[in-house]
Scaffold this motif. Structure first.
Motif, PDB file in Angstrom:
ATOM      1  N   ASP A   1       0.858  -1.178   0.000  1.00  0.00           N
ATOM      2  CA  ASP A   1       0.000   0.000   0.000  1.00  0.00           C
ATOM      3  C   ASP A   1       0.897   1.231   0.000  1.00  0.00           C
ATOM      4  OD1 ASP A   1      -1.609   2.231   0.782  1.00  0.00           O
ATOM      5  OD2 ASP A   1      -3.109   0.844   1.562  1.00  0.00           O
ATOM      6  N   ALA A   2       0.803   2.057  -1.042  1.00  0.00           N
ATOM      7  CA  ALA A   2       1.697   3.204  -1.178  1.00  0.00           C
ATOM      8  C   ALA A   2       1.530   4.209  -0.041  1.00  0.00           C
ATOM      9  CB  ALA A   2       1.471   3.881  -2.519  1.00  0.00           C
ATOM     10  N   SER A   3       0.351   4.261   0.569  1.00  0.00           N
ATOM     11  CA  SER A   3       0.163   5.159   1.714  1.00  0.00           C
ATOM     12  C   SER A   3       0.980   4.685   2.914  1.00  0.00           C
ATOM     13  CB  SER A   3      -1.320   5.247   2.080  1.00  0.00           C
ATOM     14  OG  SER A   3      -2.056   5.844   1.037  1.00  0.00           O
TER      15      SER A   3
ATOM     16  N   ALA B   1       8.428   6.256   4.388  1.00  0.00           N
ATOM     17  CA  ALA B   1       9.350   7.092   3.623  1.00  0.00           C
ATOM     18  C   ALA B   1       9.594   8.425   4.318  1.00  0.00           C
ATOM     19  CB  ALA B   1       8.784   7.320   2.222  1.00  0.00           C
ATOM     20  N   ILE B   2       8.549   9.001   4.912  1.00  0.00           N
ATOM     21  CA  ILE B   2       8.721  10.267   5.622  1.00  0.00           C
ATOM     22  C   ILE B   2       9.727  10.100   6.765  1.00  0.00           C
ATOM     23  CG2 ILE B   2       7.533  11.931   7.108  1.00  0.00           C
ATOM     24  CD1 ILE B   2       5.059  11.516   5.286  1.00  0.00           C
ATOM     25  N   GLU B   3       9.685   8.947   7.403  1.00  0.00           N
ATOM     26  CA  GLU B   3      10.674   8.670   8.457  1.00  0.00           C
ATOM     27  C   GLU B   3      12.094   8.657   7.898  1.00  0.00           C
ATOM     28  OE1 GLU B   3       9.492   4.932  10.055  1.00  0.00           O
ATOM     29  OE2 GLU B   3       7.631   5.698  10.957  1.00  0.00           O
TER      30      GLU B   3
ATOM     31  N   ARG C   1      16.716   5.628   0.041  1.00  0.00           N
ATOM     32  CA  ARG C   1      15.766   5.805   1.138  1.00  0.00           C
ATOM     33  C   ARG C   1      14.435   5.103   0.843  1.00  0.00           C
ATOM     34  NH1 ARG C   1      16.654  12.249   2.763  1.00  0.00           N
ATOM     35  NH2 ARG C   1      18.942  12.137   2.940  1.00  0.00           N
ATOM     36  N   MET C   2      14.027   5.119  -0.418  1.00  0.00           N
ATOM     37  CA  MET C   2      12.818   4.388  -0.805  1.00  0.00           C
ATOM     38  C   MET C   2      12.974   2.902  -0.501  1.00  0.00           C
ATOM     39  SD  MET C   2      10.312   6.252  -2.297  1.00  0.00           S
ATOM     40  CE  MET C   2       9.541   5.155  -3.481  1.00  0.00           C
ATOM     41  N   LYS C   3      14.150   2.374  -0.763  1.00  0.00           N
ATOM     42  CA  LYS C   3      14.402   0.960  -0.493  1.00  0.00           C
ATOM     43  C   LYS C   3      14.301   0.674   1.001  1.00  0.00           C
ATOM     44  CE  LYS C   3      15.843  -3.307  -1.361  1.00  0.00           C
ATOM     45  NZ  LYS C   3      16.179  -3.860  -0.061  1.00  0.00           N
TER      46      LYS C   3
ATOM     47  N   ALA D   1      11.050  -1.630   5.395  1.00  0.00           N
ATOM     48  CA  ALA D   1      10.346  -1.462   6.667  1.00  0.00           C
ATOM     49  C   ALA D   1       8.877  -1.881   6.546  1.00  0.00           C
ATOM     50  CB  ALA D   1      10.450  -0.011   7.132  1.00  0.00           C
ATOM     51  N   VAL D   2       8.244  -1.554   5.421  1.00  0.00           N
ATOM     52  CA  VAL D   2       6.851  -1.951   5.202  1.00  0.00           C
ATOM     53  C   VAL D   2       6.736  -3.463   5.086  1.00  0.00           C
ATOM     54  CG1 VAL D   2       4.910  -1.841   3.605  1.00  0.00           C
ATOM     55  CG2 VAL D   2       6.173   0.236   4.158  1.00  0.00           C
TER      56      VAL D   2
END
Length: 403
Positions: free
Chosen positions: A339-341, A347-349, A388-390, A395-396
């Motif tokens: 889920d991209a949300s 990602a904000i973290e 960072r995206m990775k 984490a997700v």
């Protein structure tokens, strides 16, 4: 307490602009907003244009014609001609950005309950404008070649969507997908507009930002080749992505009867777009400064796009799906099973932001999709952003595993 109009009982703002609050955080890298790269602005060219526009100052500091300064309209007519779309001054109206043009068009064409067609996914501000006009939104899916015209034809033939007033599309380097409507589909779309008598709204802010592949004629230019099609095309363009968004200079080209009514609608909105910035834009275009500067922008965006696509493949491998665009400012991606949300929260973290794909859907959204803008960040920031995206993705995935 207050008797708000129906669209403003529970209004929602732009999901993209809601992310801007994170831009002030130290170290944040943004793939979110469709901001052009500020280091590519032709600052000197605009400074000289502003200097010329200010002499004499009285003209640019006074109210101007609602449809635009004659000098700017002459330059727009010339620019459109160089783009292969011949038009006359009374078919042109200057607007405060192309978004205002869409708002004015909806005011004069669309009543509450009228059917409007749009490609999907689509630009959120367009969906918001449709909702505020209380139109009935009917979507048509797109693929790598743009709006799926065969599905549109089937929809129209069946009568399932009723009689649409208009269809909105960004046919060249679409926002958000980066897709470009093929030449064959452009002609087929225009033929459908003539047959079923609906207005094709061509939003073209990115057409000059091609860094790969062969150029295509705009729908407005292509309409010259199809009997009756020019009567059903309204074209929006802007200097925001190719010169500077701060000018807020855009324009509409369309049938005279539509443009004339939009001019009247604009009189009640802002009387006229800023004569000052219109004069600057006119001087900039008259000096022939735009065309020599465009290759600098497209070359830089081409590098950034390739860097982003390469870094995403390197960091996320087969987990991510996307098609590499030939121009524009965006990469549309999917992370199946994610889920991209949820990804955005992680990602904000990690000090990286993007726009989850659900913002671009009128109804049922593809939760795994996301839009990444490569225009504003530098190359080093793009590479770091992919790393960072990775980390956010990992984490997700880890959080979703059973303990």
């Amino acid at each position: 307490m207050y008797a708000f109009t129906t669209p403003f009982h529970q209004p929602s703002g732009s999901p993209i602009r809601e992310l801007f609050k994170y831009l002030s955080e130290p170290g944040m890298i943004s793939f979110a907003g469709g901001y052009p790269a500020s280091d590519l602005f032709d600052v000197e060219g605009l400074r000289l244009a502003a200097q010329r526009a200010y002499d004499p100052a009285v003209q640019c500091l006074q109210y101007g014609p609602t449809d635009g300064l004659p000098a700017l309209k002459r330059e727009i007519v010339a620019l459109m001609g160089r783009r292969g779309a011949v038009c006359e001054a009374d078919e042109v109206m200057a607007t405060t950005g192309s978004q205002q043009g869409l708002d004015l068009l909806l005011r004069v064409l669309v009543e509450p309950g009228d059917v409007v067609l749009t490609e999907e996914p689509a630009y959120p501000a367009t969906l918001q404008a449709f909702r505020l006009q209380r139109a009935k939104i009917v979507t048509v899916p797109i693929d790598a070649q743009g709006i799926q015209v065969e599905k549109l034809a089937a929809l129209l033939e069946s009568g399932a969507c009723g009689k649409p007033k208009l269809l909105y599309t960004v046919p060249t380097f679409a926002n958000p997908t980066g897709a470009t409507l093929s030449a064959e589909r452009r002609r087929a779309l225009l033929a459908l507009a003539v047959k079923y008598r609906f207005v094709v709204v061509e939003d073209d802010p990115y057409g000059d930002l091609r860094f790969a592949g062969a150029p295509l004629r705009s729908l407005l230019a292509e309409a010259e080749q199809i009997d009756g099609a020019r009567d059903w095309v309204v074209h929006f363009a802007s200097l925001s992505k190719i010169v500077a968004p701060g000018l807020r200079v855009g324009w509409m080209v369309g049938p005279r009867e539509i443009v004339r009514r939009c001019v009247i609608a604009k009189q009640t909105v802002d009387l006229c777009s800023s004569p000052w910035t219109q004069a600057v834009a006119a001087e900039y275009l008259a000096a022939g400064a735009l065309e020599p500067h465009l290759p600098k922008i497209t070359a830089a965006y081409g590098v950034k796009c390739r860097e982003l696509c390469s870094a995403l493949r390197e960091e996320l491998g087969e987990a991510i799906e996307f098609a590499q665009p030939e121009g524009g400012m965006f990469v549309w991606a999917r992370l199946p099973g994610i889920d991209a949300s949820d990804l955005l929260a992680r990602a904000i973290e990690q000090k990286i932001i993007f726009v989850p794909g659900k913002a671009f859907f009128a109804d049922a959204a593809d939760q795994a999709s996301l839009r990444l803008s490569f225009a504003a960040p530098g190359v080093d920031a793009i590479r770091e952003g992919a790393r960072r995206m990775k980390r956010a993705y990992d984490a997700v995935v880890k959080a979703g595993r059973p303990s």
